[in-house]
Design a protein around this motif. Structure first.
Motif, PDB file in Angstrom:
ATOM      1  N   ALA A  24     -35.896   4.001  19.171  1.00 44.73           N
ATOM      2  CA  ALA A  24     -36.155   3.633  20.428  1.00 44.73           C
ATOM      3  C   ALA A  24     -35.541   5.379  21.142  1.00 44.73           C
ATOM      4  CB  ALA A  24     -36.278   2.797  20.878  1.00 44.73           C
ATOM      5  N   GLN A  25     -34.442   5.205  21.581  1.00 48.20           N
ATOM      6  CA  GLN A  25     -33.846   6.636  22.295  1.00 48.20           C
ATOM      7  C   GLN A  25     -34.252   8.362  21.769  1.00 48.20           C
ATOM      8  OE1 GLN A  25     -29.435   5.468  21.821  1.00 48.20           O
ATOM      9  NE2 GLN A  25     -29.708   5.594  23.674  1.00 48.20           N
ATOM     10  N   ILE A  26     -33.991   8.294  20.304  1.00 45.86           N
ATOM     11  CA  ILE A  26     -34.825   9.277  19.316  1.00 45.86           C
ATOM     12  C   ILE A  26     -36.099   9.599  20.072  1.00 45.86           C
ATOM     13  CG2 ILE A  26     -35.016  10.485  17.349  1.00 45.86           C
ATOM     14  CD1 ILE A  26     -32.201   9.029  15.562  1.00 45.86           C
ATOM     15  N   GLY A  27     -37.150   8.825  19.775  1.00 45.27           N
ATOM     16  CA  GLY A  27     -38.001   8.529  20.178  1.00 45.27           C
ATOM     17  C   GLY A  27     -38.898   8.856  21.549  1.00 45.27           C
ATOM     18  N   ALA A  28     -37.883   8.772  22.146  1.00 44.90           N
ATOM     19  CA  ALA A  28     -38.249   8.821  23.566  1.00 44.90           C
ATOM     20  C   ALA A  28     -37.892  10.089  24.128  1.00 44.90           C
ATOM     21  CB  ALA A  28     -37.221   7.549  24.987  1.00 44.90           C
ATOM     22  N   ILE A  29     -36.573  10.572  23.245  1.00 50.10           N
ATOM     23  CA  ILE A  29     -36.429  11.950  23.514  1.00 50.10           C
ATOM     24  C   ILE A  29     -37.528  12.979  22.741  1.00 50.10           C
ATOM     25  CG2 ILE A  29     -34.231  14.276  22.595  1.00 50.10           C
ATOM     26  CD1 ILE A  29     -32.504  11.623  23.119  1.00 50.10           C
ATOM     27  N   ASP A  30     -38.302  12.738  21.873  1.00 47.17           N
ATOM     28  CA  ASP A  30     -38.506  14.012  20.874  1.00 47.17           C
ATOM     29  C   ASP A  30     -40.267  14.061  21.964  1.00 47.17           C
ATOM     30  OD1 ASP A  30     -36.974  13.924  18.790  1.00 47.17           O
ATOM     31  OD2 ASP A  30     -38.271  13.109  17.599  1.00 47.17           O
ATOM     32  N   ALA A  31     -40.546  12.525  22.782  1.00 50.47           N
ATOM     33  CA  ALA A  31     -41.374  12.515  22.809  1.00 50.47           C
ATOM     34  C   ALA A  31     -41.472  13.011  24.243  1.00 50.47           C
ATOM     35  CB  ALA A  31     -42.666  11.302  23.961  1.00 50.47           C
ATOM     36  N   ALA A  32     -40.709  12.963  24.703  1.00 45.17           N
ATOM     37  CA  ALA A  32     -39.943  13.834  26.381  1.00 45.17           C
ATOM     38  C   ALA A  32     -40.375  15.560  26.209  1.00 45.17           C
ATOM     39  CB  ALA A  32     -38.618  13.534  26.997  1.00 45.17           C
ATOM     40  N   ALA A  33     -39.268  15.866  24.670  1.00 43.52           N
ATOM     41  CA  ALA A  33     -39.679  17.189  24.517  1.00 43.52           C
ATOM     42  C   ALA A  33     -41.079  17.399  24.733  1.00 43.52           C
ATOM     43  CB  ALA A  33     -38.745  17.798  23.400  1.00 43.52           C
ATOM     44  N   GLN A  34     -41.753  16.692  23.456  1.00 46.18           N
ATOM     45  CA  GLN A  34     -43.269  17.490  23.083  1.00 46.18           C
ATOM     46  C   GLN A  34     -43.912  17.753  25.024  1.00 46.18           C
ATOM     47  OE1 GLN A  34     -43.794  18.559  20.862  1.00 46.18           O
ATOM     48  NE2 GLN A  34     -42.929  17.826  18.493  1.00 46.18           N
ATOM     49  N   LYS A  35     -44.229  16.617  25.121  1.00 43.92           N
ATOM     50  CA  LYS A  35     -44.795  16.086  26.724  1.00 43.92           C
ATOM     51  C   LYS A  35     -44.257  17.901  27.583  1.00 43.92           C
ATOM     52  CE  LYS A  35     -45.537  14.064  31.006  1.00 43.92           C
ATOM     53  NZ  LYS A  35     -45.478  12.426  30.880  1.00 43.92           N
ATOM     54  N   SER A 341     -36.186  19.975  32.771  1.00 48.54           N
ATOM     55  CA  SER A 341     -37.022  18.254  32.351  1.00 48.54           C
ATOM     56  C   SER A 341     -36.578  17.715  30.714  1.00 48.54           C
ATOM     57  CB  SER A 341     -38.302  19.029  32.495  1.00 48.54           C
ATOM     58  OG  SER A 341     -38.659  19.821  33.695  1.00 48.54           O
ATOM     59  N   ILE A 342     -36.332  18.771  30.025  1.00 45.85           N
ATOM     60  CA  ILE A 342     -35.922  17.891  29.096  1.00 45.85           C
ATOM     61  C   ILE A 342     -34.143  17.263  28.869  1.00 45.85           C
ATOM     62  CG2 ILE A 342     -35.247  18.353  26.333  1.00 45.85           C
ATOM     63  CD1 ILE A 342     -37.644  19.994  26.565  1.00 45.85           C
ATOM     64  N   ALA A 343     -33.523  18.128  29.431  1.00 48.28           N
ATOM     65  CA  ALA A 343     -32.094  17.966  30.188  1.00 48.28           C
ATOM     66  C   ALA A 343     -32.042  16.486  31.264  1.00 48.28           C
ATOM     67  CB  ALA A 343     -31.054  18.740  30.390  1.00 48.28           C
ATOM     68  N   ASP A 344     -32.880  16.744  32.022  1.00 47.33           N
ATOM     69  CA  ASP A 344     -32.845  15.245  32.734  1.00 47.33           C
ATOM     70  C   ASP A 344     -33.349  14.420  32.061  1.00 47.33           C
ATOM     71  OD1 ASP A 344     -32.053  16.657  34.929  1.00 47.33           O
ATOM     72  OD2 ASP A 344     -34.326  16.687  35.465  1.00 47.33           O
ATOM     73  N   ALA A 345     -33.927  14.475  30.853  1.00 44.66           N
ATOM     74  CA  ALA A 345     -35.351  13.191  30.567  1.00 44.66           C
ATOM     75  C   ALA A 345     -34.219  12.526  29.842  1.00 44.66           C
ATOM     76  CB  ALA A 345     -36.311  13.513  29.177  1.00 44.66           C
TER      77      ALA A 345
END
Length: 454
Positions: A24-35, A341-345
């Motif tokens: 779940a954490q990996i998915g959330a990181i990937d989603a934040a980066a792609q977005k 933005s990505i570091a914050d996420a």
């Protein structure tokens, strides 16, 4: 040159893995980066995450140049993140007894403005008063031609100071050019050779001089004017970053350095403490800055960080020494602030407190019905819940229906009570719950309050 649509690729660290991130954490990181790449137009980003003192995730997204998918092992210009390396070089020399941070600049470079009044530590903390030679967020006209540290100092470090030493904080790349020259003079070798000998080889790092070391397999830097197309950025001529920002490396290489800071493997404990302690001005005011690093506390976590900005590149490095964690985000654009933005996420994801919400949820469900179990509350807790309070809680909460999520965001201590904060997400509305209770699994509740989220 315009860049085509973004794509993604990944690379998992081959180093030691400890407490790996959840799916779940990996998915959330990937989603934040792609977005973030999609919304900002930034071409590519590379990240590395450290937990429990080891790299647990490294991943790259987007295109690092037209037609070339981003690779996590590719090297980006980290710009001013390099400053902490210059500061550590000077701290190593201080440990060797070859200099003191309280030495005046004049001991090594006597021809500079008021060099007898300025201490070495003031160069590293941006409190020297030397005027910054590069305050612009773009290459200025002189940067079309190669330069040398001597030229920079002749033009910017022999003019009047911007303020008396120690009285103000003002970012100054000039101070770090001076620091680099002093390191080289004392060490008897180029700064990068000294860092390689004392740090990079020990840590298995392979940084390069950003002016000469990057190749076609590494990312190009990109720029855009206003909301115009994304274009390849023309780089500054060699020599302009030097000790203020000359390093280029992969996200995982920078993460290896972060682990050395967490484990304190390069400097002595006292030196790390000195680097990470906020420098005060002569009037006692704080600066939120140590020696080459920003120092602050984020959501209760001590953070040692720095950002970097080069022509066509932005970067963010955050170390949480007490948590044995770190976040590295490098991108190849000087617009969009994707790195922040990505570091914050990622910060929110790895420090999310998703502990048990059962007790809070049970009390909340009772309040939706306008009642509480008064045996669970202290005298003050019962005093708060008057008949009016219970009626208002019932009316306002029942009308909202079922929340989409019920999450514990933080847990701490205050005034002899546990202090927990929860967030309820209804989609179009969010609520915050503050629960304070006596310590222990059956501690009575002192406070249970619900507010609209900020």
């Amino acid at each position: 040159m315009r860049l085509a649509l973004l794509c993604a690729t990944s690379f998992l660290s081959t180093g030691a893995i400890a407490a790996p991130l959840s799916t779940a954490q990996i998915g959330a990181i990937d989603a934040a980066a792609q977005k973030t790449l999609k919304t900002t137009g930034v071409p590519a980003v590379s990240i590395a995450v450290v937990e429990d003192g080891a790299i647990v995730y490294a991943h790259a997204y987007g295109l690092q140049r037209a037609g070339a998918p981003a690779r996590a092992e590719a090297r980006y210009k980290i710009a001013s993140i390099s400053k902490q390396f210059t500061a550590q070089a000077m701290l190593l020399l201080a440990e060797d007894g070859k200099l003191s941070l309280d030495d005046p600049v004049s001991k090594y470079l006597p021809g500079l403005t008021r060099a007898n009044e300025i201490k070495l530590r003031q160069l590293l903390s941006h409190t020297s008063g030397y005027r910054d030679y590069w305050p612009q967020d773009f290459s200025f006209a002189d940067m079309a031609e190669p330069t040398t540290p001597a030229h920079i100092l002749d033009k910017w470090a022999r003019t009047p100071l911007d303020f008396d030493p120690g009285t103000r904080w003002q970012y100054s790349n000039t101070g770090y050019v001076i620091a680099g020259q002093i390191v080289e003079k004392v060490a008897g070798m180029p700064l990068l050779d000294f860092l390689k000998l004392r740090m990079f080889d020990r840590l298995g790092m392979h940084p390069v001089d950003q002016d000469i070391g990057l190749i076609d397999a590494d990312p190009l830097g990109y720029h855009r004017y206003a909301a115009g197309p994304v274009l390849v950025e023309k780089q500054a001529a060699p020599g302009w970053l030097y000790a203020a920002g000359e390093l280029a490396m992969s996200a995982s290489d920078l993460a290896r350095y972060d682990i050395s800071v967490i484990d304190q493997t390069i400097l002595k404990t006292a030196s790390y403490r000195e680097q990470q302690t906020e420098v005060l001005l002569t009037n006692g005011a704080g600066t939120d800055y140590g020696l080459g690093v920003d120092v602050d506390v984020r959501k209760g976590h001590r953070r040692i960080s720095h950002g970097g900005e080069a022509v066509g590149y932005l970067s963010q490095n955050r170390i949480y020494p007490d948590d044995h964690a770190a976040i590295v985000v490098l991108d190849n654009a000087d617009f969009g602030n994707a790195q922040t933005s990505i570091a914050d996420a990622i910060e929110d994801i790895i420090f999310a407190d998703n502990g048990d919400v059962g007790r809070a949820r049970n009390v909340f469900e009772g309040l939706r019905a306008g009642k509480i179990d008064r045996a669970q509350f202290t005298a003050n807790g019962n005093y708060y819940f008057t008949a009016q309070a219970l009626a208002d809680y019932r009316t306002s909460l029942a009308a909202l229906g079922e929340p989409k999520s019920f999450t514990r965001k933080s847990s701490s201590l205050r005034g002899g009570f546990t202090a927990e904060v929860y967030t309820l997400d209804y989609g179009t509305k969010k609520l915050t719950i503050v629960l304070r209770a006596e310590p222990g699994p059956n501690g009575r509740i002192e406070q249970f309050t619900v507010y609209p989220a900020d």
